[in-house]
Design a protein around this motif. Sequence first.
Motif, PDB file in Angstrom:
ATOM      1  N   ALA A   1     -24.619  17.139 -22.880  1.00  0.00           N
ATOM      2  CA  ALA A   1     -25.659  16.884 -23.876  1.00  0.00           C
ATOM      3  C   ALA A   1     -25.412  17.789 -25.075  1.00  0.00           C
ATOM      4  N   PHE A   2     -25.867  17.335 -26.244  1.00  0.00           N
ATOM      5  CA  PHE A   2     -25.686  18.086 -27.487  1.00  0.00           C
ATOM      6  C   PHE A   2     -27.037  18.117 -28.206  1.00  0.00           C
ATOM      7  N   LEU A   3     -27.575  19.324 -28.371  1.00  0.00           N
ATOM      8  CA  LEU A   3     -28.905  19.487 -28.962  1.00  0.00           C
ATOM      9  C   LEU A   3     -28.800  20.254 -30.279  1.00  0.00           C
ATOM     10  N   PRO A   4     -29.259  19.687 -31.379  1.00  0.00           N
ATOM     11  CA  PRO A   4     -29.242  20.391 -32.669  1.00  0.00           C
ATOM     12  C   PRO A   4     -30.595  21.038 -32.983  1.00  0.00           C
ATOM     13  N   ASN A   5     -30.553  22.081 -33.827  1.00  0.00           N
ATOM     14  CA  ASN A   5     -31.748  22.673 -34.441  1.00  0.00           C
ATOM     15  C   ASN A   5     -31.483  22.845 -35.926  1.00  0.00           C
ATOM     16  N   PHE A   6     -32.513  22.672 -36.746  1.00  0.00           N
ATOM     17  CA  PHE A   6     -32.419  22.927 -38.183  1.00  0.00           C
ATOM     18  C   PHE A   6     -33.679  23.677 -38.621  1.00  0.00           C
ATOM     19  N   TYR A   7     -33.480  24.684 -39.479  1.00  0.00           N
ATOM     20  CA  TYR A   7     -34.599  25.460 -39.995  1.00  0.00           C
ATOM     21  C   TYR A   7     -34.366  25.781 -41.477  1.00  0.00           C
TER      22      TYR A   7
ATOM     23  N   GLY B   1     -41.885  27.575 -44.169  1.00  0.00           N
ATOM     24  CA  GLY B   1     -40.693  27.153 -43.456  1.00  0.00           C
ATOM     25  C   GLY B   1     -40.925  25.834 -42.741  1.00  0.00           C
ATOM     26  N   ILE B   2     -39.842  25.186 -42.380  1.00  0.00           N
ATOM     27  CA  ILE B   2     -39.921  23.963 -41.589  1.00  0.00           C
ATOM     28  C   ILE B   2     -38.760  23.953 -40.605  1.00  0.00           C
ATOM     29  N   GLY B   3     -39.054  23.536 -39.381  1.00  0.00           N
ATOM     30  CA  GLY B   3     -38.038  23.491 -38.340  1.00  0.00           C
ATOM     31  C   GLY B   3     -37.990  22.130 -37.680  1.00  0.00           C
ATOM     32  N   MET B   4     -36.833  21.807 -37.121  1.00  0.00           N
ATOM     33  CA  MET B   4     -36.665  20.555 -36.395  1.00  0.00           C
ATOM     34  C   MET B   4     -35.803  20.833 -35.170  1.00  0.00           C
ATOM     35  N   GLY B   5     -36.275  20.393 -34.001  1.00  0.00           N
ATOM     36  CA  GLY B   5     -35.534  20.634 -32.768  1.00  0.00           C
ATOM     37  C   GLY B   5     -35.927  19.660 -31.677  1.00  0.00           C
ATOM     38  N   THR B   6     -35.455  19.956 -30.469  1.00  0.00           N
ATOM     39  CA  THR B   6     -35.657  19.093 -29.306  1.00  0.00           C
ATOM     40  C   THR B   6     -36.269  19.919 -28.184  1.00  0.00           C
ATOM     41  N   PRO B   7     -37.593  19.963 -28.056  1.00  0.00           N
ATOM     42  CA  PRO B   7     -38.227  20.841 -27.063  1.00  0.00           C
ATOM     43  C   PRO B   7     -38.252  20.296 -25.640  1.00  0.00           C
ATOM     44  N   PHE B   8     -38.045  18.984 -25.462  1.00  0.00           N
ATOM     45  CA  PHE B   8     -38.013  18.383 -24.129  1.00  0.00           C
ATOM     46  C   PHE B   8     -36.894  17.353 -24.071  1.00  0.00           C
ATOM     47  N   GLY B   9     -36.307  17.182 -22.872  1.00  0.00           N
ATOM     48  CA  GLY B   9     -35.384  16.076 -22.745  1.00  0.00           C
ATOM     49  C   GLY B   9     -34.144  16.317 -21.928  1.00  0.00           C
ATOM     50  N   LEU B  10     -33.146  15.548 -22.245  1.00  0.00           N
ATOM     51  CA  LEU B  10     -31.828  15.414 -21.636  1.00  0.00           C
ATOM     52  C   LEU B  10     -31.746  14.224 -20.686  1.00  0.00           C
ATOM     53  N   LYS B  11     -30.597  14.084 -20.038  1.00  0.00           N
ATOM     54  CA  LYS B  11     -30.297  12.850 -19.323  1.00  0.00           C
ATOM     55  C   LYS B  11     -29.684  13.146 -17.957  1.00  0.00           C
ATOM     56  N   THR B  12     -30.059  12.364 -16.952  1.00  0.00           N
ATOM     57  CA  THR B  12     -29.421  12.418 -15.636  1.00  0.00           C
ATOM     58  C   THR B  12     -29.170  10.996 -15.164  1.00  0.00           C
ATOM     59  N   GLU B  13     -28.121  10.841 -14.354  1.00  0.00           N
ATOM     60  CA  GLU B  13     -27.800   9.506 -13.871  1.00  0.00           C
ATOM     61  C   GLU B  13     -27.071   9.587 -12.534  1.00  0.00           C
ATOM     62  N   TYR B  14     -27.660   8.952 -11.502  1.00  0.00           N
ATOM     63  CA  TYR B  14     -27.032   8.838 -10.190  1.00  0.00           C
ATOM     64  C   TYR B  14     -26.165   7.579 -10.140  1.00  0.00           C
ATOM     65  N   ASP B  15     -25.299   7.510  -9.118  1.00  0.00           N
ATOM     66  CA  ASP B  15     -24.602   6.255  -8.845  1.00  0.00           C
ATOM     67  C   ASP B  15     -25.627   5.162  -8.547  1.00  0.00           C
ATOM     68  N   LYS B  16     -25.326   3.913  -8.965  1.00  0.00           N
ATOM     69  CA  LYS B  16     -26.301   2.832  -8.861  1.00  0.00           C
ATOM     70  C   LYS B  16     -26.697   2.512  -7.429  1.00  0.00           C
ATOM     71  N   ASN B  17     -25.788   2.693  -6.476  1.00  0.00           N
ATOM     72  CA  ASN B  17     -26.067   2.318  -5.087  1.00  0.00           C
ATOM     73  C   ASN B  17     -26.328   3.514  -4.182  1.00  0.00           C
ATOM     74  N   TRP B  18     -26.759   4.631  -4.765  1.00  0.00           N
ATOM     75  CA  TRP B  18     -27.003   5.801  -3.919  1.00  0.00           C
ATOM     76  C   TRP B  18     -28.250   5.588  -3.075  1.00  0.00           C
ATOM     77  N   LEU B  19     -28.422   6.419  -2.067  1.00  0.00           N
ATOM     78  CA  LEU B  19     -29.499   6.200  -1.093  1.00  0.00           C
ATOM     79  C   LEU B  19     -30.884   6.460  -1.658  1.00  0.00           C
ATOM     80  N   GLY B  20     -30.986   7.083  -2.824  1.00  0.00           N
ATOM     81  CA  GLY B  20     -32.289   7.280  -3.470  1.00  0.00           C
ATOM     82  C   GLY B  20     -32.500   6.375  -4.657  1.00  0.00           C
ATOM     83  N   ARG B  21     -31.799   5.229  -4.678  1.00  0.00           N
ATOM     84  CA  ARG B  21     -31.858   4.346  -5.852  1.00  0.00           C
ATOM     85  C   ARG B  21     -33.242   3.766  -6.097  1.00  0.00           C
TER      86      ARG B  21
END
Length: 416
Positions: A100-106, A118-138
């Motif tokens: 993942a790539f998260l930017p900040n600007f101030y 001042g003014i700021g811009m960022g990403t306070p929550f998030g990101l990504k996860t991905e299991y195999d499609k046929n895993w046992l917790g699908r």
Amino acid sequence: MSRFSSPLMLGILLSGYQLTGHAAGFALSEQSGSGMGNAYAGAAAVAEDASTIYFNPAGMTYIEGHQLVGALHTIRTSGDFNNKGSTVAGGEGGDFGGWAFLPNFYYKQDLTEQVKFGIGMGTPFGLKTEYDKNWLGRFQAVKSELKTININPSLAWKVNEQWSLGFGISAMWAEAELTSAANLGPAGVTTVKNKGDDWGFGYNLGAIYQVTPATRLGVAYRSKVEQHLKGDVRSPSTVTSASPTQTLNTDITADLTLPETFSFSTFSQLNDRWDLLTDITWTRWSQFKELTIRRDNGSNSVVGSTVEHWNNTLRYSAGLNYRYTDTLKLRTGIAYDDEAIDNEHRTARIPGNDRIWLSLGATWQYSPATKLDIGYTHLFIKDARINDDQRPTRGLLSGTYEGSADILSLQFAHNF
């Protein structure tokens, strides 16, 4: 319908879970490249550059002139599930982490000698996860992705030589996408995709007290942000019901409250070479008490209501700076971060646990007006046990999670 629709809000809330989110719950601490090298110790008091807009807007009174700051955080997460008695057939999901790539600007400027904007811009929550499609917790989760943008205009006022005060407004946009398998009984198994977005608003306050010329204390508060999310549930399956209120594809809505935080930080210049930084941050995750999702196809009926069991958390950090030369500063830091969810209520969407940060960094004063920061952190995440049988139709998911994360941050700051 509840097993089709409720993942939308769960995805928005939980897709940034601990093996990818790097603070308690589903928050992201990566809001500054300079602070990364200290594990964000002293963040509400150090006021080293315009990234203080996020951590404590009062810190703008310590920054000279106009300043522009840009940072990029490169994050690599790794996570593995080890099956120990699950009842659904399938694999263990593979490495469900990723890049993942998260930017900040101030941006900060002086309005008067005492008042700063001042003014700021960022990403306070998030990101990504991905299991195999046929895993046992699908049936619990396959893909979870959360994107947020927080825009934070702020003002600071230098009251006198000891006190500085700050105030900011937050406008936060969130978009989430979640996919999972759904068991349709005799009709078979299909894939369900959930997506939604919304804007929410809050504020932040801060104060800094200069105890001595070498020591200052900072306190900062970020308010809760209420989101009124709107989204839809979509599936390639054509399975429907005779009742229009029970179709697989439908629009849904839900209310969500993101928690407030309170931080207390210290910054002390021990001598002409060494600085000591500390921080304690409290997050009120118990705000997240219940998740109620409503169908938005004319019936306005409740799709599902889930009582949550989230706990308030504390994050402790300490750091050191060493001025090696007039143009080179070296950093280090350590932090301990509580998990918001206990073992009894862990799910496939939140398999994280308490974690320890170890951080290193450096600041190079390239010119009188320009400086560059680099920071690196490794997260040691405690193994997490899961025994999720809350919904019998999904089967029992039982085993342990192992995970870690590495973060590399680069930041550019320029005064003009």
